[in-house]
Design an enzyme around this catalytic site. Structure first.
Site, PDB file in Angstrom:
ATOM      1  N   HIS A   1       9.585  43.336 -21.519  1.00 23.90           N
ATOM      2  CA  HIS A   1       9.343  43.647 -20.102  1.00 23.90           C
ATOM      3  C   HIS A   1       8.654  42.443 -19.480  1.00 23.90           C
ATOM      4  O   HIS A   1       7.465  42.192 -19.723  1.00 23.90           O
ATOM      5  CB  HIS A   1       8.463  44.910 -20.037  1.00 23.90           C
ATOM      6  CG  HIS A   1       8.060  45.295 -18.645  1.00 23.90           C
ATOM      7  ND1 HIS A   1       7.086  46.231 -18.378  1.00 23.90           N
ATOM      8  CD2 HIS A   1       8.504  44.882 -17.428  1.00 23.90           C
ATOM      9  CE1 HIS A   1       6.945  46.379 -17.077  1.00 23.90           C
ATOM     10  NE2 HIS A   1       7.788  45.560 -16.474  1.00 23.90           N
TER      11      HIS A   1
ATOM     12  N   SER B   1       4.254  50.570 -26.481  1.00 23.44           N
ATOM     13  CA  SER B   1       3.946  49.236 -25.956  1.00 23.44           C
ATOM     14  C   SER B   1       2.861  48.621 -26.827  1.00 23.44           C
ATOM     15  O   SER B   1       1.767  49.188 -26.961  1.00 23.44           O
ATOM     16  CB  SER B   1       3.446  49.334 -24.521  1.00 23.44           C
ATOM     17  OG  SER B   1       2.770  48.139 -24.177  1.00 23.44           O
TER      18      SER B   1
ATOM     19  N   MET C   1       6.908  40.746 -16.739  1.00 24.51           N
ATOM     20  CA  MET C   1       6.135  40.874 -15.491  1.00 24.51           C
ATOM     21  C   MET C   1       5.718  39.466 -15.100  1.00 24.51           C
ATOM     22  O   MET C   1       4.548  39.084 -15.200  1.00 24.51           O
ATOM     23  CB  MET C   1       4.938  41.798 -15.739  1.00 24.51           C
ATOM     24  CG  MET C   1       5.344  43.255 -15.875  1.00 24.51           C
ATOM     25  SD  MET C   1       4.070  44.270 -16.660  1.00 24.51           S
ATOM     26  CE  MET C   1       4.347  43.841 -18.371  1.00 24.51           C
TER      27      MET C   1
ATOM     28  N   ASP D   1       7.158  53.723 -17.255  1.00 25.61           N
ATOM     29  CA  ASP D   1       6.172  52.858 -17.905  1.00 25.61           C
ATOM     30  C   ASP D   1       4.872  52.896 -17.125  1.00 25.61           C
ATOM     31  O   ASP D   1       4.829  52.480 -15.963  1.00 25.61           O
ATOM     32  CB  ASP D   1       6.745  51.430 -17.951  1.00 25.61           C
ATOM     33  CG  ASP D   1       5.843  50.445 -18.679  1.00 25.61           C
ATOM     34  OD1 ASP D   1       4.830  50.877 -19.263  1.00 25.61           O
ATOM     35  OD2 ASP D   1       6.166  49.247 -18.650  1.00 25.61           O
TER      36      ASP D   1
ATOM     37  N   MET E   1       3.133  39.021 -19.400  1.00 29.11           N
ATOM     38  CA  MET E   1       2.469  38.844 -18.096  1.00 29.11           C
ATOM     39  C   MET E   1       2.088  37.391 -17.909  1.00 29.11           C
ATOM     40  O   MET E   1       1.613  36.746 -18.849  1.00 29.11           O
ATOM     41  CB  MET E   1       1.198  39.698 -18.048  1.00 29.11           C
ATOM     42  CG  MET E   1       1.456  41.163 -18.333  1.00 29.11           C
ATOM     43  SD  MET E   1      -0.076  42.089 -18.275  1.00 29.11           S
ATOM     44  CE  MET E   1       0.516  43.713 -18.800  1.00 29.11           C
TER      45      MET E   1
ATOM     46  N   MET F   1       8.072  51.775 -12.697  1.00 27.66           N
ATOM     47  CA  MET F   1       6.659  51.620 -13.049  1.00 27.66           C
ATOM     48  C   MET F   1       5.856  52.773 -12.451  1.00 27.66           C
ATOM     49  O   MET F   1       5.957  53.064 -11.259  1.00 27.66           O
ATOM     50  CB  MET F   1       6.105  50.294 -12.501  1.00 27.66           C
ATOM     51  CG  MET F   1       6.597  49.036 -13.181  1.00 27.66           C
ATOM     52  SD  MET F   1       6.300  48.951 -14.969  1.00 27.66           S
ATOM     53  CE  MET F   1       4.525  49.217 -15.070  1.00 27.66           C
TER      54      MET F   1
ATOM     55  N   HIS G   1       8.006  47.923 -27.198  1.00 27.67           N
ATOM     56  CA  HIS G   1       7.966  47.431 -25.819  1.00 27.67           C
ATOM     57  C   HIS G   1       6.980  46.264 -25.777  1.00 27.67           C
ATOM     58  O   HIS G   1       5.808  46.413 -26.129  1.00 27.67           O
ATOM     59  CB  HIS G   1       7.524  48.583 -24.926  1.00 27.67           C
ATOM     60  CG  HIS G   1       7.531  48.288 -23.465  1.00 27.67           C
ATOM     61  ND1 HIS G   1       8.668  48.327 -22.689  1.00 27.67           N
ATOM     62  CD2 HIS G   1       6.519  47.954 -22.612  1.00 27.67           C
ATOM     63  CE1 HIS G   1       8.361  48.047 -21.424  1.00 27.67           C
ATOM     64  NE2 HIS G   1       7.061  47.807 -21.357  1.00 27.67           N
TER      65      HIS G   1
ATOM     66  N   ASP H   1       5.150  43.639 -23.520  1.00 28.95           N
ATOM     67  CA  ASP H   1       4.732  43.401 -22.139  1.00 28.95           C
ATOM     68  C   ASP H   1       4.316  41.953 -21.950  1.00 28.95           C
ATOM     69  O   ASP H   1       3.305  41.521 -22.503  1.00 28.95           O
ATOM     70  CB  ASP H   1       3.563  44.330 -21.784  1.00 28.95           C
ATOM     71  CG  ASP H   1       4.028  45.737 -21.485  1.00 28.95           C
ATOM     72  OD1 ASP H   1       4.973  45.897 -20.684  1.00 28.95           O
ATOM     73  OD2 ASP H   1       3.452  46.686 -22.067  1.00 28.95           O
TER      74      ASP H   1
HETATM   75  C1  DX5 Z   1       1.651  47.839 -17.664  1.00 27.62           C
HETATM   76  C2  DX5 Z   1       2.653  47.635 -18.771  1.00 27.62           C
HETATM   77  C3  DX5 Z   1       2.779  48.859 -19.567  1.00 27.62           C
HETATM   78  C4  DX5 Z   1       1.503  49.244 -20.256  1.00 27.62           C
HETATM   79  C5  DX5 Z   1       1.445  50.725 -20.374  1.00 27.62           C
HETATM   80  O1  DX5 Z   1       1.540  46.719 -16.905  1.00 27.62           O
HETATM   81  O2  DX5 Z   1       3.932  47.290 -18.277  1.00 27.62           O
HETATM   82  O3  DX5 Z   1       3.866  48.772 -20.497  1.00 27.62           O
HETATM   83  O4  DX5 Z   1       1.381  48.676 -21.522  1.00 27.62           O
HETATM   84  O5  DX5 Z   1       0.188  51.102 -20.827  1.00 27.62           O
HETATM   85  P1  DX5 Z   1      -0.267  52.624 -20.796  1.00 27.62           P
HETATM   86  O6  DX5 Z   1       0.765  53.409 -21.522  1.00 27.62           O
HETATM   87  O7  DX5 Z   1      -1.591  52.625 -21.466  1.00 27.62           O
HETATM   88  O8  DX5 Z   1      -0.352  52.996 -19.349  1.00 27.62           O
HETATM   89 ZN    ZN Z   2       5.748  47.513 -19.723  1.00 25.83          ZN
END
Ligand code: DX5
Ligand code: ZN
Length: 237
Positions: free
Chosen positions: A90, A31, A92, A196, A60, A161, A56, A58
């Site tokens: 991903h 990620s 979110m 994840d 948000m 998750m 990956h 992320d």
């Molecule tokens: C969390 C994300 C993850 C995050 C994981 O909200 O969806 O993909 O980057 O980070 P680590 O591997 O550090 O928990």
């Molecule tokens: Zn993620």
């Protein structure tokens, strides 16, 4: 040819559905949330050279999760710098339907959205596939497997998750392993199951044993000096 380019092999089996990747049974998805954003291109190149199978991304929105991260412009910049990299987006976000086309244009190969905001995923999955990408559905730690199980035949990837989404660097929530096993037991052959959150060399074996075959890690890779050793350890034997 870059290492990333050599890993995208069109002669091997499809991973999620749309595009094709390596034959490796367990895929490691670094990620980029924990990358050094000031050197993002180099950081992406480095984790692929270290053996990462996909990137990956992320996304948000500060609403579905209490943080803001990156949007289509960052994804497009990564795609322009590394056109062969498989971009696993991903979302979110509260309104994922709004962002499918922007991320398609930005080079996404795969998009995962959350069951908490789209309880019946079929129409959105169909839209994502119609745009040439594969589609996944994610559930948060407190969302039961029953939110996902009826739809396992309709999707390319199920994401469990193992932290409350929003931040990297949190501790792995082990109780999600039980519902992961239930999802694997109910899944059609070949369905990819992604874990994840808090995935590390210590927690990855339990994820693999529960049936996960795509392991996301941010801090356990970017937080160590030797990315290749971290990717190898997360992938396991
Ligand atoms: C969390 C994300 C993850 C995050 C994981 O909200 O969806 O993909 O980057 O980070 P680590 O591997 O550090 O928990
Ligand atoms: Zn993620």
């Amino acid at each position: 040819m870059t290492k990333a380019a050599t890993q995208v092999d069109s002669s091997t089996a499809p991973v999620f559905g749309g595009r094709r990747l390596s034959r490796t049974p367990v895929l490691v998805a670094p990620s980029i949330l924990s990358a050094d954003f000031a050197r993002l291109g180099d950081e992406c190149r480095a984790v692929l050279a270290a053996g990462g199978d996909l990137l990956h991304v992320d996304v948000m929105d500060g609403h579905f999760v209490p943080n803001l991260s990156m949007g289509p412009a960052v994804c497009a910049a990564v795609h322009a710098a590394l056109p062969e990299a498989y971009l696993d987006v991903h979302l979110m976000v509260t309104d994922p339907a709004h962002y499918i086309e922007p991320f398609r244009k930005a080079g996404a190969a795969h998009i995962t959205f959350h069951a908490e905001v789209v309880p019946d995923p079929k129409a959105l999955v169909a839209e994502i596939r119609a745009k040439g990408m594969s589609a996944g559905v994610a559930i948060n730690p407190d969302t039961p497997a029953s939110a996902l199980i009826p739809y396992l035949g309709d999707i390319d990837l199920a994401l469990v998750m193992s932290v409350h989404p929003g931040f990297s660097g949190q501790s792995f929530i082990a109780r999600v392993l039980e519902k992961t096993r239930a999802i694997r037991a109910a899944a059609p052959a070949g369905l990819r199951i992604q874990m994840d959150g808090g995935v590390s060399p210590d927690t990855a074996p339990a994820c693999r044993e529960a049936g996960c075959d795509v392991l996301v890690a941010a801090s356990a890779i970017y937080g160590t000096p030797d990315y290749a050793a971290a990717v190898r350890a997360i992938r396991g034997g």
